[in-house]
Motif scaffolding. Structure first.
Motif, PDB file in Angstrom:
ATOM      1  N   GLY A   1       0.837  -1.208   0.083  1.00 22.92           N
ATOM      2  CA  GLY A   1      -0.123   0.120  -0.146  1.00 22.92           C
ATOM      3  C   GLY A   1       0.970   1.177   0.083  1.00 22.92           C
ATOM      4  N   HIS A   2       2.239   1.080  -0.225  1.00 21.75           N
ATOM      5  CA  HIS A   2       2.855   2.313  -0.064  1.00 21.75           C
ATOM      6  C   HIS A   2       2.662   2.845  -1.528  1.00 21.75           C
ATOM      7  N   PRO A   3       2.593   4.394  -1.505  1.00 21.76           N
ATOM      8  CA  PRO A   3       2.359   4.908  -2.905  1.00 21.76           C
ATOM      9  C   PRO A   3       3.384   4.975  -3.759  1.00 21.76           C
ATOM     10  N   ASP A   4       4.637   4.811  -3.513  1.00 23.51           N
ATOM     11  CA  ASP A   4       5.849   5.022  -4.312  1.00 23.51           C
ATOM     12  C   ASP A   4       7.134   4.312  -3.938  1.00 23.51           C
ATOM     13  N   LEU A   5       6.847   2.954  -3.919  1.00 23.50           N
ATOM     14  CA  LEU A   5       7.982   2.100  -3.384  1.00 23.50           C
ATOM     15  C   LEU A   5       8.981   1.774  -4.401  1.00 23.50           C
ATOM     16  N   ARG A   6       9.947   2.576  -4.278  1.00 29.14           N
ATOM     17  CA  ARG A   6      11.320   2.592  -5.119  1.00 29.14           C
ATOM     18  C   ARG A   6      12.628   2.869  -4.441  1.00 29.14           C
ATOM     19  N   ARG A   7      13.793   2.489  -4.853  1.00 29.19           N
ATOM     20  CA  ARG A   7      14.942   2.852  -4.159  1.00 29.19           C
ATOM     21  C   ARG A   7      15.215   4.178  -4.012  1.00 29.19           C
ATOM     22  N   ILE A   8      15.770   4.728  -2.774  1.00 31.00           N
ATOM     23  CA  ILE A   8      15.704   5.978  -2.477  1.00 31.00           C
ATOM     24  C   ILE A   8      17.160   6.455  -2.460  1.00 31.00           C
ATOM     25  N   LEU A   9      18.145   5.811  -1.793  1.00 29.35           N
ATOM     26  CA  LEU A   9      19.401   6.333  -1.669  1.00 29.35           C
ATOM     27  C   LEU A   9      20.515   5.659  -2.530  1.00 29.35           C
ATOM     28  N   ASN A  10      20.070   4.250  -2.991  1.00 30.03           N
ATOM     29  CA  ASN A  10      20.944   3.711  -3.812  1.00 30.03           C
ATOM     30  C   ASN A  10      20.287   3.673  -5.155  1.00 30.03           C
ATOM     31  N   MET A  11      21.467   3.478  -6.123  1.00 34.15           N
ATOM     32  CA  MET A  11      20.893   3.689  -7.688  1.00 34.15           C
ATOM     33  C   MET A  11      19.695   2.445  -7.924  1.00 34.15           C
ATOM     34  N   ASP A  12      18.830   2.929  -8.977  1.00 40.72           N
ATOM     35  CA  ASP A  12      17.666   1.972  -9.072  1.00 40.72           C
ATOM     36  C   ASP A  12      18.170   0.696  -9.768  1.00 40.72           C
TER      37      ASP A  12
END
Lengths: 168, 410
Positions: free
Chosen positions: A129-140
């Motif tokens: 249910g997280h709106p935008d679950l992507r990596r944040i500090l590391n590279m994609d």
């Protein structure tokens, strides 16, 4: 006075969750409440919205990895703060390695958005249910979760450096 | 078990809605990562309708250095230099926060004199941090003069730090268990000079900026945030106080003998750039008064607790005493006996509550160390704060939030 509120929290959690509330203990200056992962969203919602408890501020949340602890390899910690009565508590829940998912609490606290993304980034915990679950500090493009214990600090492709020279 | 790389779930919300914005005729602007106006490495992909920002998407992580992983591989005393690099505008506060976390874990009571010395150092660095923020706000509104003149005071503070520990920016002041050395005569002299010069410089800066018509028009109602939203977004420190919540870790959970000092918590009302500026200015006054009180009440006594297993012995003793040599060797090799347990300790950093969550399994390094970095948490609110405002207001909002890239990315 501070003990009184901890009794109230314990009772309310017990009434709401029944067996899913796994008790509390004092860890240094923090009261730690253990809650089964299936009820974590309900517990946090109660703590935030109940007028007597009123833990309106999410201080931080973080995961940690205990690979030796089979069946509960990951532990997720939430730290809440009631600024009116100046009480802080810590909520803990255990996660087995094969079902690494927890409900997202971004609906309760918008500040959880990036914090949950950070834990996803480093531990691979899936927040439903997280709106935008992507990596944040590391590279994609990264294909592993670096804070898990099986990942060495040094680049895994190098054999001239060994973690034993770096403290652990 | 590496996970296969899947490019399909990498689209950010901005990329998903790009076509929609293109149809509306918005211009896409990359503000950053290295834009001179952002004072640090911040990237924001802005969708601009003329000069109005319609959507902003921040990308962070450009100076991520994996401190949490690094800390799992370093002995306790070698983690202090890592904390320097979090909020590098006020690194002594981070150092002290880390030392106090370990002291809490090992149950060590630091003597009053060391506490007071720490308070002086922490308040000096708070002033240095606020000088940077307030003068940068001035700079971004076009008042370069304040920046150039008031910044001399920061230089004076850095000279004091240089006298204390030899370094200016990444200080690594203090040790687990207390302070590494007494303030020298030279430091006391520099501190006294600073205490006479600072009020004059602050008054000069306030005269120049505070009631300046242009400055007020430019900053009042620029990037406001309500108290409710600020709490929901996890604001702490001056940014939360500017929104009207009087939460300060120094008062709520006093550490390092802050309960001995008499000081006020300045609060704002609207949470806009002007309030954030004014809260910081008033905090400098309070910090100045705390330093004065600490200097006049400075107790006599030892500067470190009696914890030989954690505190490096005097060099002279290492050469002449067996025990000191053993402890020296053990500490340098990272063989400290740390109890099992987990602690959380928070200090009031330059930008808010800086917390250290430490899990120890009794080993030579932390099992897990998590930093609660205030900048990382409140920077999430930035898109909401700047949507619907002008680009130049967005720059001003960013500098008034005082987001420090080192703390943001850890």
């Amino acid at each position: 006075m501070e003990l009184a509120i901890h009794n109230i929290i314990g009772e309310k959690l017990q009434t709401l969750l029944g067996d899913q509330y796994e008790g509390k203990h004092l860890e240094y200056d923090f009261m730690v409440y253990h809650i089964h992962k299936s009820k974590i969203a309900e517990a946090l919602e109660l703590l935030k919205t109940d007028a007597d408890l009123n833990f309106h501020f999410l201080t931080t949340l973080c995961a940690s990895h205990f690979p030796e602890n089979k069946g509960a390899e990951f532990v997720m910690m939430y730290q809440l703060h009631n600024m009116y009565q100046n009480v802080r508590i810590r909520i803990k829940t255990q996660l087995p390695e094969n079902e690494l998912s927890l409900p997202s609490i971004t609906q309760l606290w918008p500040s959880a958005n990036w914090m949950e993304r950070q834990e996803y980034d480093f531990f691979g915990i899936n927040f439903e249910g997280h709106p935008d679950l992507r990596r944040i500090l590391n590279m994609d493009e990264m294909n592993y979760f670096p804070l898990r214990k099986e990942y060495r600090m040094e680049d895994a492709g190098r054999d001239d450096k060994d973690d034993k020279f770096f403290g652990r | 078990m590496p996970i296969p790389f899947d490019a399909s779930n990498l689209l950010s919300p901005a990329q998903i809605r790009q076509a929609e914005w293109d149809a509306l005729g918005y211009n896409t602007i990359n503000l950053g990562p290295t834009h001179p106006a952002t004072h640090g490495i911040f990237q924001n992909i802005l969708q601009m309708d003329g000069e109005i920002i319609r959507h902003a998407e921040p990308t962070i992580g450009y100076i991520h250095r994996a401190f949490e992983k690094l800390a799992e591989h370093r002995p306790y005393n070698q983690i202090a230099p890592i904390t320097d690099r979090l909020n590098y505008c006020s690194s002594p506060i981070n150092n002290m926060g880390w030392h106090m976390t370990v002291e809490k874990l090992i149950g060590c009571q630091v003597p009053k004199r060391a506490d007071y010395m720490r308070v002086i150092i922490m308040e000096l660095s708070r002033i240095a941090d606020h000088i940077i923020c307030t003068t940068i706000i001035g700079q971004d509104t076009g008042a370069t003069t304040g920046f150039l003149y008031f910044f001399q005071m920061r230089e004076k503070i850095y000279e004091i730090f240089e006298g204390l520990c030899g370094a200016r920016l990444t200080t690594n002041i203090g040790r687990i268990g207390g302070m590494e050395r007494e303030f020298t005569q030279d430091v006391w002299k520099k501190l006294e000079t600073f205490m006479t010069e600072f009020p004059v410089a602050l008054a000069e800066f306030r005269d120049l900026v505070e009631r300046n018509r242009i400055f007020m028009d430019r900053t009042i109602n620029c990037g406001p945030i309500s108290a409710d939203r600020a709490l929901a977004y996890g604001f702490t420190g001056p940014n939360l106080r500017a929104a009207g919540i009087d939460y300060d870790v120094r008062v709520a959970q006093p550490y390092s003998s802050y309960e001995d000092f008499d000081f006020a918590i300045p609060v704002g009302a609207n949470g806009d750039t002007y309030d954030r500026f004014m809260v910081r200015i008033e905090e400098m006054v309070e910090s100045f008064s705390i330093i004065q009180q600490a200097m006049s009440k400075m107790p006599e006594g030892p500067i470190h607790a009696d914890v030989p297993a954690f505190y490096l012995p005097e060099k002279q003793e290492v050469y002449s005493k067996m025990e000191a040599l053993i402890y020296h060797f053990k500490i340098v090799m990272g063989e400290m006996d740390v109890p099992k347990g987990e602690v959380y300790h928070a200090v009031e950093g330059g930008n808010g509550e800086l917390g250290f969550y430490l899990i120890s399994d009794g080993g030579r390094t932390p099992y897990r160390l998590h930093f609660r970095r205030p900048c990382f948490i409140f920077y999430q609110a930035y898109p909401e704060m700047i949507t619907g405002t002008m680009l130049s207001d967005a720059i001003l909002t960013l500098s008034s939030l005082n987001v420090i890239a080192g703390e943001l990315d850890a």
